[in-house]
Write a protein that holds these residues in place. Structure first.
Motif, PDB file in Angstrom:
ATOM      1  N   SER A  28      25.351  78.516 -46.843  1.00 12.84           N
ATOM      2  CA  SER A  28      26.025  79.231 -48.232  1.00 12.84           C
ATOM      3  C   SER A  28      26.655  80.136 -47.779  1.00 12.84           C
ATOM      4  CB  SER A  28      25.736  78.132 -49.255  1.00 12.84           C
ATOM      5  OG  SER A  28      25.895  76.774 -49.465  1.00 12.84           O
ATOM      6  N   SER A  29      27.479  80.813 -48.210  1.00 11.22           N
ATOM      7  CA  SER A  29      27.999  81.925 -49.135  1.00 11.22           C
ATOM      8  C   SER A  29      28.561  81.872 -49.795  1.00 11.22           C
ATOM      9  CB  SER A  29      28.883  82.440 -47.255  1.00 11.22           C
ATOM     10  OG  SER A  29      29.234  83.216 -47.849  1.00 11.22           O
ATOM     11  N   SER A  63      23.926  83.468 -48.881  1.00 13.84           N
ATOM     12  CA  SER A  63      24.271  84.571 -48.471  1.00 13.84           C
ATOM     13  C   SER A  63      24.964  84.719 -50.075  1.00 13.84           C
ATOM     14  CB  SER A  63      24.710  84.739 -47.546  1.00 13.84           C
ATOM     15  OG  SER A  63      25.484  85.927 -47.247  1.00 13.84           O
ATOM     16  N   ASN A  65      27.318  87.756 -51.843  1.00 11.28           N
ATOM     17  CA  ASN A  65      27.613  89.102 -52.000  1.00 11.28           C
ATOM     18  C   ASN A  65      28.244  89.960 -53.578  1.00 11.28           C
ATOM     19  OD1 ASN A  65      28.559  91.998 -51.140  1.00 11.28           O
ATOM     20  ND2 ASN A  65      29.779  91.417 -49.921  1.00 11.28           N
TER      21      ASN A  65
END
Length: 277
Positions: A28-29, A63, A65
């Motif tokens: 998964s991001s 991941s 951000n």
């Protein structure tokens, strides 16, 4: 206005959920942007009530951000944010966790935890990179990033390496990093836990605190009992085999053993058990 970003392979947000004998395999991001509040977990983003997650395994790499300095983000291999009286029992994370940006609480099992975490294992690496100019607060732990008020954390094991890097110069950063827990709130109890992962960190900017420990980075009026560290601990500032820094007169460390190598840039803030108290 503040936006909420919730992500979990089973549920973004759960209340009174019972989840047993499950596994997650897909990577998964997640991107968390302007002025947002994020909860990211391998199974559940945020949980409350009497949620129980038992005998579940996350193989999925996470991941995240978090690009905005105002973002508050909780990331866990099983659950991002655990509230109320939730229980996480006999769960395993072996998916890598990578965080870029301002990530407040990051853990192999739970990002921020209340209730009970018992007999859980993190077997994969955790890497957090933040921008020093944003004055980040990072709490990273092999099991739990932030151990909330009155959390019971029992018989857990971390074998994954945990790394925190403040990559640019800037305003003061606050970092707490440990093999089991990054930062404890008052009343937390950690019993019979073991860390085998290497714990390391560095910063290019100013810091208000930079606490690294084999079991806990910053211990705040909490208890550690019968715990063992085998991992090597390396940091620029406060570096301890069991705890980086203790705060408060009610902090207790009892019957704990460090077998890892401790390496700090400054010898005055490096110790086999507790670097500063």
């Amino acid at each position: 206005s503040t936006k909420e970003v919730m992500y979990g392979a089973i549920a973004a947000r759960a209340e009174h959920l019972v989840l047993k004998n499950c596994s997650v395999d897909a990577a998964s991001s997640v991107l968390i942007t302007t002025s947002s509040y994020g909860c990211v977990g391998g199974f559940v983003g945020a949980s409350s009530g009497d949620t129980v997650i038992e005998n579940c395994v996350n193989h999925s790499a996470l991941s995240v951000n978090a690009t905005d300095a105002e973002s508050t983000t909780y990331i866990g291999g099983i659950i991002g944010l655990v509230q109320d009286h939730c229980s996480v029992v006999s769960c395993v994370n072996d998916g890598m966790i990578g965080c870029e940006g301002v990530s407040y609480g990051v853990g192999g099992i739970v990002g921020y935890g209340n209730g009970r975490i018992e007999n859980c294992t993190n077997a994969s690496s955790i890497s957090v990179t933040a921008d020093g100019k944003n004055s980040p607060s990072v709490r990273a732990g092999g099991i739990c990033g932030i151990a909330g008020y009155n959390l019971s954390l029992l018989s857990c094991v971390n074998t994954g390496n945990v790394t925190v890097m403040i990559k640019t110069q800037g305003n003061s950063s606050a970092v707490s990093c440990g093999g089991i827990v990054g930062y404890t709130e008052s009343g937390c109890v950690i019993v019979s836990c073991s860390n085998y992962g290497d714990i390391s960190g560095d910063t290019l900017g100013a810091v208000t605190h930079f606490d690294f420990g084999g079991i806990v980075g910053t211990l705040e009026n909490a208890t550690i009992r019968n715990c063992l560290n085998h991992g090597n601990i390396t940091s620029r500032f406060w570096t301890g085999g069991i705890v980086g820094v203790t705060n408060g007169s009610d902090s207790l460390i009892e019957n704990c053993l460090n077998l890892g190598t401790i390496s700090g840039t400054y010898t005055y803030s490096t110790a086999g058990i507790v670097a500063d108290y």
